[in-house]
Structures are given as C-alpha cells and as structure tokens.
Motif scaffolding. Structure first.
Motif, short mmCIF file in Angstrom:
data_model
loop_
_atom_site.label_atom_id
_atom_site.label_comp_id
_atom_site.label_asym_id
_atom_site.label_seq_id
_atom_site.Cartn_x
_atom_site.Cartn_y
_atom_site.Cartn_z
N THR A 273 108.41 -61.30 0.61
CA THR A 273 107.84 -59.95 0.52
C THR A 273 108.79 -58.87 1.04
OG1 THR A 273 106.79 -59.89 2.72
CG2 THR A 273 105.54 -60.94 0.88
N TYR B 187 110.30 -56.51 8.31
CA TYR B 187 110.06 -56.02 6.94
C TYR B 187 109.17 -54.79 6.97
CZ TYR B 187 111.67 -60.74 5.66
OH TYR B 187 112.39 -61.92 5.53
N TRP C 273 116.30 -64.44 13.68
CA TRP C 273 117.75 -64.69 13.80
C TRP C 273 118.03 -65.20 15.21
CZ3 TRP C 273 121.53 -64.31 10.02
CH2 TRP C 273 121.16 -63.69 8.83
N SER D 292 114.69 -69.53 11.89
CA SER D 292 115.38 -69.05 10.70
C SER D 292 116.83 -68.76 11.07
CB SER D 292 114.70 -67.78 10.16
OG SER D 292 115.33 -67.35 8.98
N SER E 269 116.69 -65.76 -0.07
CA SER E 269 117.50 -65.29 -1.21
C SER E 269 117.78 -66.42 -2.18
CB SER E 269 118.80 -64.64 -0.73
OG SER E 269 118.52 -63.46 0.00
N LEU F 112 117.34 -66.80 -5.25
CA LEU F 112 117.87 -66.38 -6.55
C LEU F 112 119.15 -65.57 -6.40
CD1 LEU F 112 114.50 -65.28 -8.19
CD2 LEU F 112 115.77 -67.38 -8.64
N ARG G 61 119.41 -62.92 -5.07
CA ARG G 61 119.02 -61.52 -5.32
C ARG G 61 119.44 -61.09 -6.73
NH1 ARG G 61 120.01 -58.64 0.61
NH2 ARG G 61 118.40 -59.87 1.62
N ALA H 154 115.89 -68.50 -14.11
CA ALA H 154 115.31 -68.40 -12.77
C ALA H 154 114.48 -69.64 -12.44
CB ALA H 154 114.46 -67.14 -12.65
N ILE I 103 111.56 -69.20 -1.49
CA ILE I 103 110.60 -68.10 -1.32
C ILE I 103 111.11 -66.88 -2.09
CG2 ILE I 103 109.49 -68.86 0.81
CD1 ILE I 103 111.47 -67.10 2.37
N PRO I 104 111.14 -66.98 -3.41
CA PRO I 104 111.67 -65.87 -4.20
C PRO I 104 110.85 -64.61 -4.06
CG PRO I 104 110.49 -67.41 -5.62
CD PRO I 104 110.59 -68.06 -4.26
N ASN J 127 107.37 -58.04 -9.71
CA ASN J 127 106.93 -57.99 -11.11
C ASN J 127 106.00 -59.16 -11.38
OD1 ASN J 127 107.25 -59.09 -13.96
ND2 ASN J 127 108.14 -57.04 -14.20
N ASN K 107 108.38 -67.55 -11.98
CA ASN K 107 109.04 -68.19 -10.84
C ASN K 107 108.22 -69.32 -10.25
OD1 ASN K 107 111.11 -66.34 -11.13
ND2 ASN K 107 110.47 -65.05 -9.41
N1 NDP Z 1 114.93 -65.21 7.14
C1 NDP Z 1 115.83 -64.34 6.70
O1 NDP Z 1 116.78 -63.96 7.42
C2 NDP Z 1 115.72 -63.80 5.32
C3 NDP Z 1 114.56 -63.98 4.62
N2 NDP Z 1 114.42 -63.51 3.34
C4 NDP Z 1 113.17 -63.82 2.62
O2 NDP Z 1 113.52 -64.39 1.35
C5 NDP Z 1 112.85 -63.65 0.33
C6 NDP Z 1 113.61 -63.72 -0.98
O3 NDP Z 1 114.94 -63.30 -0.81
P1 NDP Z 1 115.49 -61.91 -1.43
O4 NDP Z 1 116.69 -61.56 -0.60
O5 NDP Z 1 114.38 -60.96 -1.55
O6 NDP Z 1 116.05 -62.24 -2.86
P2 NDP Z 1 115.73 -63.26 -4.05
O7 NDP Z 1 116.84 -64.23 -4.15
O8 NDP Z 1 114.35 -63.76 -3.96
O9 NDP Z 1 115.87 -62.28 -5.31
C7 NDP Z 1 115.01 -61.18 -5.42
C8 NDP Z 1 115.53 -60.29 -6.53
O10 NDP Z 1 115.55 -61.03 -7.75
C9 NDP Z 1 114.76 -60.38 -8.74
N3 NDP Z 1 114.01 -61.41 -9.46
C10 NDP Z 1 113.00 -62.17 -8.98
N4 NDP Z 1 112.59 -63.03 -9.91
C11 NDP Z 1 113.36 -62.81 -11.00
C12 NDP Z 1 113.39 -63.37 -12.31
N5 NDP Z 1 112.55 -64.38 -12.65
N6 NDP Z 1 114.29 -62.90 -13.19
C13 NDP Z 1 115.15 -61.91 -12.84
N7 NDP Z 1 115.17 -61.32 -11.62
C14 NDP Z 1 114.26 -61.78 -10.74
C15 NDP Z 1 113.84 -59.44 -7.97
O11 NDP Z 1 113.53 -58.30 -8.75
P3 NDP Z 1 111.96 -57.98 -9.14
O12 NDP Z 1 111.22 -57.79 -7.85
O13 NDP Z 1 112.08 -56.72 -9.94
O14 NDP Z 1 111.46 -59.15 -9.92
C16 NDP Z 1 114.68 -59.07 -6.77
O15 NDP Z 1 115.53 -58.00 -7.09
C17 NDP Z 1 112.73 -62.26 0.92
O16 NDP Z 1 111.80 -61.46 0.23
C18 NDP Z 1 112.32 -62.60 2.35
O17 NDP Z 1 110.93 -62.90 2.36
C19 NDP Z 1 115.46 -62.82 2.72
C20 NDP Z 1 116.65 -62.59 3.40
C21 NDP Z 1 116.86 -63.05 4.76
#
Ligand code: NDP
Ligand SMILES: O=C(O)C(=O)[C@@H](O)[C@H](O)C(=O)CO
Length: 283
Positions: A28, A57, A116, A146, A195, A197, A199, A221, A236-237, A241, A248
C-alpha cells in the motif's frame, strides 16, 4: 483459502508460529487519502487479504478505513505494519505500536515488523524485545523484521531465543537474494518480497519473462509474481489499479518450470540504488 478477483484461490502458508499467511499481499505504499482508501477497497474486493502498510507510509488510517468499510470479516484479513527507525527501543516500540493500532482502528495486528535495522543506531535488539512483549500482550499476533541481513537475524535469535516469523526484503528477478532466501528457509523464516515487480522498471520486457508469459498465456507481471512463489517468497505487489490488482493476484492457476525459474533468476544484476540495509537507514 480466499479467491482472487478472477476466482483463483489465494492459498496460505504457515509461519513458524503456526499462523497462516496469504501467499500474496497488497502493498500500500503511496496509497493515501480517499484515492488510497478506494484502491485498498478494490484490493480487498479483488481477493487480497494481506495488506502491507507501515508507520512511514502515513496511510494506516486509510488502511483502517478500508478494513472498517469492507464486507470481509476482520478475522479474514491479515494486516501488517512496520515500526519506523525513529521508534526503535523497547518502550518506544510498544508506544509506537499502540499508536498504529489507534490509527488503524484495530485491537491487534496480524504481523508487525521492524522496518529497517538502522545498525548505526544500535537498538534493533531492544526493538525486537519490544515486539516480543507486544506479542505476549496479544497486541500483535506474529512478529518479524524487514531489511535484515542473515547476521542481524542470527544476532536477534542468539540474544532473545525468538526467531522472526518473516523478513521482508527487496527481492525481484534483478535481485533474487538466493543465499538469503536459502538462509531464511534453513531457520524457518518466511521471506516476503518488497518491490516484487521492481516498480515496473523494465522487468516486463526481459526475454525470460516474455517467453514464459507467452508459454503460459499470462501477463509478464503474473510470471514475475509466480516466480516469487516458486522460489518460496511472498510477493506484496502494489497496484492502485483494480484490473492490475486482480491480474497480479491471479498466479495460482499455473506454475513455472524449473528452467523458467532459473532463467528468470538469471536476470540478477543487483539491488535498487542505495537500499543496502548495512548503510541505508530510514527514521
Ligand atoms: N519493507 C520495506 O522497506 C519496503 C516495503 N515495500 C512494500 O512493498 C510494496 C510493493 O513495492 P513497490 O515499491 O510499491 O513496487 P512494486 O514492485 O510492487 O511495483 C509497483 C509499481 O508497479 C506498477 N504495477 C503493479 N502491477 C502492475 C502490472 N500488473 N502491470 C504493470 N505495472 C504494474 C504499479 O502501478 P499501478 O499502481 O498504476 O498499477 C506501481 O507503479 C510497497 O507498496 C510496500 O508495501 C516497498 C519498498 C520497501
Ligand atoms: O516503502 C517502504 O517500505 C520504504 O522503506 C521506502 O522508503 C522505500 O525504501 C522507498 O524506496 C521509498 O521511495
């Protein structure tokens, strides 16, 4: 077991404390305000039961609103939050978690993580003792960390005798963390991929991923997220959308061959810039 928005069941695995955790979750990060609530609502409606948030967040209230207005029973949801670096310490971790529960409108978290390790601060063992106390008080069901290294995990276990249920780390085909995932498996820690995917940073055009997508009739994906499952990690993507959320989550109706998994893992090139937990600290 719950069903994704496409009707594919989302299975669970058991953590080392015996609690079941869904094998995919909704990240999220950046989901804030009314739009954030709508995105989380859509995720729950689309089948997600694991919701990943954090103090940093600044959206625990939004997650709480989505939970409160959801037709899904609280006991069927799995809510994770994370203690920020500025709240490291035994007493500070307990106070921080009580504040998170108030923002979320919950009486218990399913999983709570040290966000962290911040090694230069030197308080992550005290913070871990705080999480153990929170678990013993019933405010948190499962406790984890984490961005911890294998050495940090070993230090926690040797100091307290309590093994984290989860270590949520940067993990994607460009950074498969094979040695750390194997270490987790050897000590009973469940790996979660943040992350997953990358991002949306170009992964979906890589040949091993496009070829597997064509072979299985799925989206790139879905191949990437299925790869996480095949290597034993919980992705945890994040997607705001609803259609992409459902796509996903629809990764349990097919499997990748060992050769496909190996080819995707072969994309390894390193972690995201400046995210090494030995040097990157977040307060
Ligand atoms: N513990 C930690 O230190 C960390 C934890 N996290 C956690 O991990 C989660 C996910 O990582 P995050 O860095 O957000 O990135 P992700 O790897 O989950 O990628 C998210 C991005 O990919 C896009 N996306 C998602 N699904 C698709 C799809 N099927 N096709 C194309 N694009 C897609 C999203 O756009 P759209 O929304 O438009 O679909 C968004 O821009 C975070 O939300 C958080 O909860 C993240 C970083 C550090
Ligand atoms: O998203 C998280 O949980 C974080 O720790 C973020 O700070 C993440 O590391 C990030 O890259 C934010 O841009």
């Amino acid at each position: 077991m719950t069903e994704s928005g496409n009707g594919t069941p989302i299975p669970t695995v058991d953590l080392n404390d015996g609690r079941p955790i869904p094998q995919i979750g909704l990240g999220t990060y950046a989901m804030t305000g009314d739009e954030g609530v709508a995105a989380i609502d859509a995720g729950i409606a689309g089948g997600y039961r694991l919701l990943d948030t954090a103090v940093n967040y600044q959206n625990e209230r939004e997650v709480g609103r989505a939970i409160a207005e959801s037709p899904v029973a609280r006991e069927d949801l799995f809510v994770t939050s994370k203690i920020p670096g500025r709240h490291h310490g035994f007493d500070e971790a307990i106070a921080s978690t009580e504040e998170s529960l108030a923002r979320l409108g919950l009486d218990r978290l399913d999983l709570h993580l040290i966000h962290w390790p911040n090694p230069s601060v030197g308080k992550y063992v005290d913070t871990w003792r705080g999480l153990i106390e929170l678990r013993d008080r019933g405010l948190v069901t499962s406790i984890g960390v984490s961005n911890f290294t294998a050495d940090m995990l070993t230090e926690l276990i040797e100091a307290t005798g309590v093994t984290p249920a989860v270590n949520q780390v940067e993990l994607h085909p460009y950074f498969p963390q094979t040695a750390l995932v194997d270490f987790h498996r050897s000590i009973g820690v469940q790996t979660e991929s943040w992350s997953p995917l990358y991002r949306d940073g170009g992964l979906f055009a890589e040949d091993p991923i496009t070829e597997a997508a064509a072979a299985h009739g799925v989206e790139p994906a879905q191949v990437v997220l299925r790869w996480h499952v095949e290597i034993g990690s919980i992705p945890i993507p994040k997607s705001a959308n609803p259609a992409r959320q459902r796509t996903n989550a629809d990764i349990f109706g097919f499997s990748l061959t060992p050769a496909e998994v190996a080819a995707i893992s072969g994309l390894e090139r390193g972690r995201m810039k400046d995210r090494d937990p030995l040097t990157h600290e977040e307060m």
